[in-house]
Design a protein around this motif. Structure first.
Motif, PDB file in Angstrom:
ATOM      1  N   THR A   1       0.829  -1.202   0.000  1.00 49.91           N
ATOM      2  CA  THR A   1       0.000   0.000   0.000  1.00 49.91           C
ATOM      3  C   THR A   1       0.861   1.248   0.000  1.00 49.91           C
ATOM      4  N   PHE A   2       0.303   2.317  -0.548  1.00 47.51           N
ATOM      5  CA  PHE A   2       0.848   3.665  -0.460  1.00 47.51           C
ATOM      6  C   PHE A   2      -0.215   4.560   0.164  1.00 47.51           C
ATOM      7  N   THR A   3       0.169   5.403   1.117  1.00 46.30           N
ATOM      8  CA  THR A   3      -0.785   6.296   1.782  1.00 46.30           C
ATOM      9  C   THR A   3      -0.302   7.730   1.701  1.00 46.30           C
ATOM     10  N   SER A   4      -1.184   8.636   1.262  1.00 46.92           N
ATOM     11  CA  SER A   4      -0.903  10.067   1.259  1.00 46.92           C
ATOM     12  C   SER A   4      -2.158  10.794   1.720  1.00 46.92           C
ATOM     13  N   MET A   5      -2.062  12.126   1.866  1.00 45.13           N
ATOM     14  CA  MET A   5      -3.169  12.884   2.441  1.00 45.13           C
ATOM     15  C   MET A   5      -3.256  14.254   1.800  1.00 45.13           C
ATOM     16  N   VAL A   6      -4.494  14.732   1.609  1.00 41.77           N
ATOM     17  CA  VAL A   6      -4.725  16.078   1.091  1.00 41.77           C
ATOM     18  C   VAL A   6      -5.689  16.802   2.022  1.00 41.77           C
ATOM     19  N   GLY A   7      -5.608  18.126   2.006  1.00 44.62           N
ATOM     20  CA  GLY A   7      -6.492  18.937   2.821  1.00 44.62           C
ATOM     21  C   GLY A   7      -7.820  19.181   2.133  1.00 44.62           C
ATOM     22  N   ALA A   8      -8.663  19.975   2.779  1.00 37.37           N
ATOM     23  CA  ALA A   8      -9.976  20.274   2.220  1.00 37.37           C
ATOM     24  C   ALA A   8      -9.875  21.065   0.925  1.00 37.37           C
ATOM     25  N   ASP A   9      -8.708  21.692   0.679  1.00 36.29           N
ATOM     26  CA  ASP A   9      -8.491  22.429  -0.567  1.00 36.29           C
ATOM     27  C   ASP A   9      -7.865  21.565  -1.648  1.00 36.29           C
ATOM     28  N   GLY A  10      -7.626  20.280  -1.360  1.00 35.42           N
ATOM     29  CA  GLY A  10      -7.060  19.366  -2.344  1.00 35.42           C
ATOM     30  C   GLY A  10      -5.550  19.370  -2.420  1.00 35.42           C
TER      31      GLY A  10
ATOM     32  N   PHE B   1      -8.375  12.253   2.926  1.00 38.01           N
ATOM     33  CA  PHE B   1      -8.678  13.659   2.674  1.00 38.01           C
ATOM     34  C   PHE B   1      -9.532  14.230   3.788  1.00 38.01           C
ATOM     35  N   ILE B   2      -9.370  15.523   3.998  1.00 36.38           N
ATOM     36  CA  ILE B   2     -10.130  16.250   5.015  1.00 36.38           C
ATOM     37  C   ILE B   2     -11.353  16.849   4.337  1.00 36.38           C
ATOM     38  N   THR B   3     -12.527  16.476   4.791  1.00 37.92           N
ATOM     39  CA  THR B   3     -13.746  17.036   4.217  1.00 37.92           C
ATOM     40  C   THR B   3     -13.944  18.465   4.713  1.00 37.92           C
ATOM     41  N   PRO B   4     -14.614  19.323   3.941  1.00 38.97           N
ATOM     42  CA  PRO B   4     -14.909  20.674   4.427  1.00 38.97           C
ATOM     43  C   PRO B   4     -15.645  20.661   5.757  1.00 38.97           C
ATOM     44  N   ALA B   5     -16.548  19.699   5.956  1.00 38.65           N
ATOM     45  CA  ALA B   5     -17.288  19.632   7.220  1.00 38.65           C
ATOM     46  C   ALA B   5     -16.346  19.312   8.381  1.00 38.65           C
ATOM     47  N   ALA B   6     -15.390  18.391   8.163  1.00 43.39           N
ATOM     48  CA  ALA B   6     -14.438  18.055   9.219  1.00 43.39           C
ATOM     49  C   ALA B   6     -13.536  19.238   9.533  1.00 43.39           C
ATOM     50  N   GLN B   7     -13.119  19.967   8.524  1.00 44.83           N
ATOM     51  CA  GLN B   7     -12.276  21.135   8.767  1.00 44.83           C
ATOM     52  C   GLN B   7     -13.028  22.193   9.551  1.00 44.83           C
ATOM     53  N   ALA B   8     -14.304  22.378   9.232  1.00 46.31           N
ATOM     54  CA  ALA B   8     -15.110  23.361   9.965  1.00 46.31           C
ATOM     55  C   ALA B   8     -15.243  22.969  11.432  1.00 46.31           C
TER      56      ALA B   8
END
Length: 399
Positions: free
Chosen positions: A53-62, A368-375
């Motif tokens: 597996t490979f794992t990466s992450m993006v914010g609510a802005d992509g 990824f961080i959803t807009p709702a989670a970031q709020a």
């Protein structure tokens, strides 16, 4: 035959023995101009399969995020760790810090299937990455720990890494080799063992202080800054759009989200080159029973792994190994299969002698961080810094 030695001899006007002797000195040069391509030896009578597996992450802005260097699934203590701090730093048991990490390469395991014992050399490279944990102990590890320390674990300074194993492949029809470490039955390390693959036993180089180690597979793990050319755009209403900017198709992708209401998911069977897939999680029903949700999604992913070429027990082992992180942990993520061309480019693997078949299946996991989670987090941070009576709840939200 204008490029043949005979034609060159005639062109030079060689009609005497002296001239012919002088021409003999030119033969290596002429041969270098018209090299003979060697025919590779036929493949040996065995099969090799790999998953990881490979794992990466993006914010609510992509935008991609750094900091993915913490283990989610603890490894057994017998696994060798390149970055484990020793007496040099006087903090035994801790790890050297890492920076500019945007990708975790997790649990690639290589299985072998053979009818008779044979010796195999396995070499793997990690482009723009550092392989930090492995078992059994490889014959060669590059870069060495001293160089890794000089780089201060800044992945921006790491061009790549390289491991070499020299192993005996021992069919399961024979007895198990001595020295296979024991682990608990519910340990993910044991899940990966539940296949019909042959045993592997290392052959330390003469004069090496290393001892022979045995296992059911070759294992390695690492940290990197390589990123496949994908863009994820989280949707405000729930879900995301994935743009595949690779020149190859993604054969399978699935989006899922887990939270207080349970889990929900939606899948796309394939994603063509330069194609987009929209995952409308807002329209997917919540399954409050997480165990039932994990089992259902696990069956979908298992079928995708089978379609990619893994054996049934291998696919089951992979799903069991990562079920807790993929299908039960809070958060939103897209799980997809990397095209084989991408695997071979970022993680070249060479086996000598060549196997009859080499199957490589890697699952990309894009958190990824959803807009709702970031709020929610932004609100919790604001409450935490005030005298609001909900500060305890806010702190729990942030943590």
């Amino acid at each position: 035959m204008p490029n043949s030695p005979f034609a060159a001899l005639v062109a030079l006007g060689c009609r005497t023995a002296t001239c012919a002797v002088g021409f003999g000195r030119l033969l290596p040069l002429l041969a270098a101009q018209d090299p003979v391509v060697p025919v590779p030896p036929p493949p040996a009578n065995y099969v090799a399969h790999e998953w990881g597996t490979f794992t990466s992450m993006v914010g609510a802005d992509g935008l991609g995020l750094e900091g993915l260097h913490h283990e989610e699934e603890a490894l057994p203590k017998f696994v060798h760790d390149l970055l484990r701090v020793d007496a040099w730093a006087r903090t035994v048991g801790e790890k050297l810090p890492a920076s500019h990490v945007t990708q975790k390469m997790e649990t690639p395991v290589v299985y072998f299937y053979a009818d008779a014992p044979l010796a195999v050399r396995a070499e793997v490279w990690f482009h723009q990455g550092l392989m930090t944990q492995f078992y059994p102990l490889p014959t060669k590890v590059y870069p060495e720990l001293a160089l890794a320390r000089q780089q201060r674990l800044d992945l921006a300074k790491v061009d790549g890494s390289h491991l070499v194993w020299d192993v005996d492949v021992l069919p399961r029809s024979g007895p198990a080799p001595a020295g296979i470490p024991t682990v608990a039955a519910d340990d993910p390390w044991d899940f990966a063992r539940r296949t019909d693959a042959a045993y592997v036993r290392t052959k330390p180089a003469p004069g090496s202080p290393a001892r022979a180690e045995a296992e059911h597979y070759l294992f390695y793990r690492g940290l990197g800054r390589w990123q496949p050319d994908l863009h994820l755009d989280p949707a405000a209403a729930g879900g995301a759009t994935l743009h595949n900017r690779l020149p190859q198709a993604i054969p399978f992708a699935l989006a899922l989200e887990l939270g207080p209401a349970g889990g929900r998911s939606t899948a796309a069977t394939s994603l063509p080159a330069d194609g987009r897939a929209t995952f409308d999680l807002a329209a997917a029903p919540w399954e409050p029973d997480r165990a039932r949700f994990a089992a259902r999604v696990g069956r979908v992913v298992r079928q995708a792994l089978l379609d990619a070429g893994l054996f049934p027990d291998e696919a089951q082992a992979m799903v069991a190994t990562w079920s807790r992180s993929w299908f039960q942990k809070d958060g939103a993520r897209v799980v997809y299969l990397l095209p084989r061309e991408q695997i071979d480019a970022v993680l070249p693997l060479e086996l000598q002698p060549r196997p009859q078949t080499l199957v490589r299946v890697m699952v990309g996991r894009l958190e990824f961080i959803t807009p709702a989670a970031q709020a929610r987090v932004e609100q919790a941070l604001a409450q935490r810094s005030s005298a609001d009576p909900t500060v305890a709840h806010a702190a729990a939200t942030v943590l």
